[in-house]
Scaffold this active site. Structure first.
Site, PDB file in Angstrom:
ATOM      1  N   SER A  62       0.862  -1.191   0.089  1.00 58.69           N
ATOM      2  CA  SER A  62       0.063   0.074  -0.022  1.00 58.69           C
ATOM      3  C   SER A  62       0.646   1.537  -0.164  1.00 58.69           C
ATOM      4  CB  SER A  62      -0.989   0.025   1.312  1.00 58.69           C
ATOM      5  OG  SER A  62      -1.715  -1.159   1.339  1.00 58.69           O
TER       6      SER A  62
HETATM    7  N1  SAH Z   1      -1.149  -4.522   3.877  1.00 56.00           N
HETATM    8  C1  SAH Z   1      -0.676  -4.881   2.719  1.00 56.00           C
HETATM    9  C2  SAH Z   1      -1.313  -4.444   1.688  1.00 56.00           C
HETATM   10  C3  SAH Z   1      -1.397  -5.765   0.574  1.00 56.00           C
HETATM   11  S1  SAH Z   1      -2.511  -5.479  -0.840  1.00 56.00           S
HETATM   12  C4  SAH Z   1       0.905  -4.031   2.602  1.00 56.00           C
HETATM   13  O1  SAH Z   1       1.091  -3.406   3.559  1.00 56.00           O
HETATM   14  O2  SAH Z   1       1.535  -4.466   1.909  1.00 56.00           O
HETATM   15  C5  SAH Z   1      -3.890  -6.522  -0.061  1.00 56.00           C
HETATM   16  C6  SAH Z   1      -3.543  -7.828   0.273  1.00 56.00           C
HETATM   17  O3  SAH Z   1      -4.976  -8.401   0.817  1.00 56.00           O
HETATM   18  C7  SAH Z   1      -3.112  -8.604  -0.935  1.00 56.00           C
HETATM   19  O4  SAH Z   1      -2.056  -9.451  -0.336  1.00 56.00           O
HETATM   20  C8  SAH Z   1      -4.163  -9.764  -0.906  1.00 56.00           C
HETATM   21  O5  SAH Z   1      -3.676 -11.179  -1.357  1.00 56.00           O
HETATM   22  C9  SAH Z   1      -4.946  -9.850   0.372  1.00 56.00           C
HETATM   23  N2  SAH Z   1      -6.205 -10.220   0.330  1.00 56.00           N
HETATM   24  C10 SAH Z   1      -7.236 -10.065  -0.690  1.00 56.00           C
HETATM   25  N3  SAH Z   1      -8.536 -10.643  -0.318  1.00 56.00           N
HETATM   26  C11 SAH Z   1      -8.157 -11.335   0.966  1.00 56.00           C
HETATM   27  C12 SAH Z   1      -8.751 -11.870   1.779  1.00 56.00           C
HETATM   28  N4  SAH Z   1     -10.136 -12.399   1.649  1.00 56.00           N
HETATM   29  N5  SAH Z   1      -8.553 -12.496   3.048  1.00 56.00           N
HETATM   30  C13 SAH Z   1      -7.108 -12.272   3.356  1.00 56.00           C
HETATM   31  N6  SAH Z   1      -6.188 -11.466   2.406  1.00 56.00           N
HETATM   32  C14 SAH Z   1      -7.113 -10.812   1.157  1.00 56.00           C
END
Ligand code: SAH
Length: 213
Positions: free
Chosen positions: A64
């Site tokens: 993010s």
């Molecule tokens: N907090 C992360 C943001 C990653 S982007 C950071 O700081 O890097 C969002 C993430 O949510 C992705 O890795 C994606 O695979 C995950 N995601 C999407 N749907 C999800 C679900 N139902 N349960 C758990 N993770 C999920």
């Protein structure tokens, strides 16, 4: 893996930029100044780590944007020792920021590759979330509930119903809601039965996917 004075200097500049963009929480800004974001990205992309931008990581996901991480964390109004369930571990950067703010963090990721990679990385870096879970965050983590806060870091097409029930009274659910872009939304639990909803403008996230199987 190196963290140098140059990186620290770039983090200070990033934190100053976030202040200009309206971030005021001192613990959050301190975390931005401390967490070595470049180590959460694949090597070779160091030059991008301290720009205020999202960036691709493994499995077609993104780390993010720092402003988004800071904004979401600030909305939680964390005090040390609070429990936070993070949905979407991704690179682990948001997890690390929460840990630096003194939270006890449970984090869930549904992409196996990312889950494995980031779990190993936490160990290497001595970050200690309470639990790193491989699974579907749509369901929350009922066995560890209730939490002071739940933070969703992927864009939810609609509000996953299971999550509100896992927030303590006095706590909150912070979740970006929408299909193409999302409205940052906070639900404060004011009593067993009541939630106060506030909206905080538009953001853009990768989608929160529900496991259909
Ligand atoms: N907090 C992360 C943001 C990653 S982007 C950071 O700081 O890097 C969002 C993430 O949510 C992705 O890795 C994606 O695979 C995950 N995601 C999407 N749907 C999800 C679900 N139902 N349960 C758990 N993770 C999920």
């Amino acid at each position: 893996m190196k963290d140098t004075l140059k990186h620290k200097g770039m983090r200070n500049q990033l934190a100053n930029l976030l202040v200009e963009k309206g971030i005021t929480d001192r613990a959050v800004l301190k975390a931005i100044r401390t967490v070595p974001r470049h180590l959460f990205m694949d090597s070779g992309f160091e030059g991008h780590a301290y720009q205020d931008k999202a960036f691709p990581i493994a499995a077609d996901q993104t780390i993010s944007q720092p402003y988004t991480v800071a904004f979401q964390t600030q909305l939680l109004q964390l005090r040390p020792g609070m429990t936070v369930l993070e949905i979407g571990t991704g690179s682990g950067y948001q997890t690390a920021v929460l840990l630096h703010c003194g939270a006890k963090v449970y984090t869930i990721e549904r992409q196996l590759e990312l889950f494995k990679k980031t779990n190993l990385f936490f160990k290497k870096m001595h970050y200690r979330p309470k639990k790193v879970v491989f699974g579907d965050g749509y369901k929350g983590l009922p066995e560890e509930a209730p939490f002071d806060h739940i933070l969703v870091t992927a864009g939810a097409p609609e509000l996953p119903k299971a999550l509100l029930a896992q927030v303590k009274v006095g706590g909150s659910l912070v979740i970006p809601i929408g299909e193409n872009d999302q409205i940052m939304t906070r639900f404060l639990r004011t009593s067993e039965k009541a939630f106060e909803k506030s909206e905080y403008g538009n953001f853009k996230f990768v989608p929160l996917l529900e496991n259909k199987n």
